[in-house]
Write an enzyme that holds these catalytic residues in place. Structure first.
Site, PDB file in Angstrom:
ATOM      1  N   LYS A   2       0.858  -1.180   0.000  1.00 24.60           N
ATOM      2  CA  LYS A   2       0.000   0.000   0.000  1.00 24.60           C
ATOM      3  C   LYS A   2       0.895   1.231   0.000  1.00 24.60           C
ATOM      4  CE  LYS A   2      -2.834   2.882   2.932  1.00 24.60           C
ATOM      5  NZ  LYS A   2      -3.696   3.032   4.109  1.00 24.60           N
ATOM      6  N   GLY A  24      -8.277   8.521   9.872  1.00 22.14           N
ATOM      7  CA  GLY A  24      -8.548   8.548  11.307  1.00 22.14           C
ATOM      8  C   GLY A  24      -9.607   9.541  11.744  1.00 22.14           C
ATOM      9  N   ALA A  30      -9.712   5.114   4.194  1.00 20.63           N
ATOM     10  CA  ALA A  30      -9.690   6.214   5.168  1.00 20.63           C
ATOM     11  C   ALA A  30     -10.989   7.006   5.205  1.00 20.63           C
ATOM     12  CB  ALA A  30      -8.553   7.188   4.895  1.00 20.63           C
ATOM     13  N   GLY A  31     -11.384   7.338   6.415  1.00 22.27           N
ATOM     14  CA  GLY A  31     -12.503   8.244   6.628  1.00 22.27           C
ATOM     15  C   GLY A  31     -13.783   7.595   7.120  1.00 22.27           C
ATOM     16  N   ASN A  41      -9.147   1.167   9.480  1.00 23.56           N
ATOM     17  CA  ASN A  41      -8.422   0.793  10.688  1.00 23.56           C
ATOM     18  C   ASN A  41      -9.053   1.440  11.919  1.00 23.56           C
ATOM     19  OD1 ASN A  41      -4.857   0.418  11.402  1.00 23.56           O
ATOM     20  ND2 ASN A  41      -6.543   0.280  12.807  1.00 23.56           N
ATOM     21  N   THR A  42      -9.016   2.784  11.969  1.00 25.38           N
ATOM     22  CA  THR A  42      -9.453   3.472  13.187  1.00 25.38           C
ATOM     23  C   THR A  42     -10.923   3.226  13.514  1.00 25.38           C
ATOM     24  OG1 THR A  42      -7.870   5.179  12.581  1.00 25.38           O
ATOM     25  CG2 THR A  42      -9.344   5.695  14.386  1.00 25.38           C
TER      26      THR A  42
END
Lengths: 273, 66
Positions: free
Chosen positions: A115, A176, A202-203, A224-225
């Site tokens: 990535k 995040g 993301a987001g 992830n987050t």
């Protein structure tokens, strides 16, 4: 799926083909990161609950002389069980990103799926698009299979695809941030233009965000987050798995047209009044 | 002789190999990748790779990340 839904003539209702990235097929369209968990055990449980097959990892300096017997991430997220996706998080130049990918390839015995992210700014973690293009070109020439984090610009997404990236991964909102799909029409345009998998990276903040991204036709989502920072990460991982599946099925099913006014679901004929 | 490992100075016996350094740091058997002066040294070459005064060594591993 153990018992896929079937239509009246007993054929499966969803004729979905599996996600294919760099010639390998995956049954899960949810990709997860392994950062920000409270412990390796939590990482293991949440990753399992997510059903994800591709897991991102970061490459960092080994702590010299600290806890030599500490279990390592790869004992929990085994390369035998998962497809690891080393990232270039924390890299702000094309050179650093390329160097990190080469270290990852050595670390993982020649594994070439990576990535790529080249960041431009610490506050937003938005990608440095020109450096990303530069790094992608070098890495592809060097034999890497590049999944690339980028912004939600359809022109840049297409250019990254044309360079030979195996998947293009636009952000939905800053890394995040959990702000959800901020620009659905751009994501839609990127999806419509693409002939490689487009994954939102993301987001995403919660399950409905994941469903929205999939309903737009994204091939998958990397997060992830949203899982690791949930109050109960393992339960959120399970929710995300279902949301990605539900969003995908809704995309394949094709939503009803939006109408401004009501349309009764029960027949008008035969009313007793 | 002095070498830098992950940004910190280490004192090694002259003509130490990369395998010697890995053993000294108690990292043998760990899954690592190593660069010396920004060039990757393949794992199989650790025993034969001789370090030199003021070499910059980077030793990395995989950790959690998104």
């Amino acid at each position: 799926m153990a018992h896929p839904a079937t239509s009246l003539d007993n054929t499966p209702v969803s004729a979905d083909s599996p996600l294919m990235i760099a010639g390998k097929t995956y049954h899960s369209r949810l990709l997860v990161g392994s950062g920000k968990y409270k412990s390796l055990e939590e990482t293991r449980l949440a990753t399992e609950a997510s059903g994800a097959e591709i897991i991102t990892v970061a490459i960092r300096r080994t702590n010299i002389g600290q806890n030599p017997d500490e279990p390592s991430l790869l004992e929990v997220i085994s390369p035998d069980k998962y497809t690891l996706l080393p990232n270039t998080a924390g890299c702000y130049t094309a050179e650093d990103a390329v160097r990190t990918c080469r270290l990852a390839r050595e670390l993982l015995d020649g594994h070439d799926l990576i990535k790529l992210e080249v960041l431009g700014d610490e506050k937003t973690l938005f990608p440095d698009v020109t450096a990303t293009l530069e790094a992608a070109e070098v890495l592809i020439k060097d034999g890497f299979q590049v999944m690339v984090y980028t912004n939600d610009d359809p022109l840049i997404a297409k250019r990254l695809e044309d360079l030979g990236c195996v998947a293009v991964m636009p952000l939905a909102a800053p890394i995040g941030s959990g702000l959800g799909i901020r620009n659905p029409y751009n994501i839609l345009t990127i999806v419509e233009n693409a002939s490689v998998p487009i994954l939102v990276d993301a987001g995403v903040g919660t399950a409905s965000d994941a469903a929205i991204a999939m309903e737009l036709g994204c091939a998958g989502i990397l997060m992830n987050t949203a899982i690791a920072a949930a109050q109960n990460p393992v339960l959120m991982a399970s929710a995300m798995k279902k949301a990605v599946e539900a969003g995908r099925e809704a995309f394949l099913a094709g939503r009803m047209p939006r109408k401004r006014f009501a349309s009764a679901s029960s027949p008008i004929d035969g009313l007793i009044i | 002789m002095k070498v830098t490992v992950n940004g910190k100075n280490h004192e090694l016996k002259p003509r130490s190999s990369l395998a010697d350094l890995v053993q000294l740091l108690d990292l043998q058997g760990k899954r690592l990748a190593i660069e010396v002066n920004q060039e990757i040294v393949p794992r199989g070459q650790y025993p034969s790779f001789e370090l030199a005064e003021l070499d910059h060594v980077e030793i990395v591993h995989a950790i959690g990340g998104g």
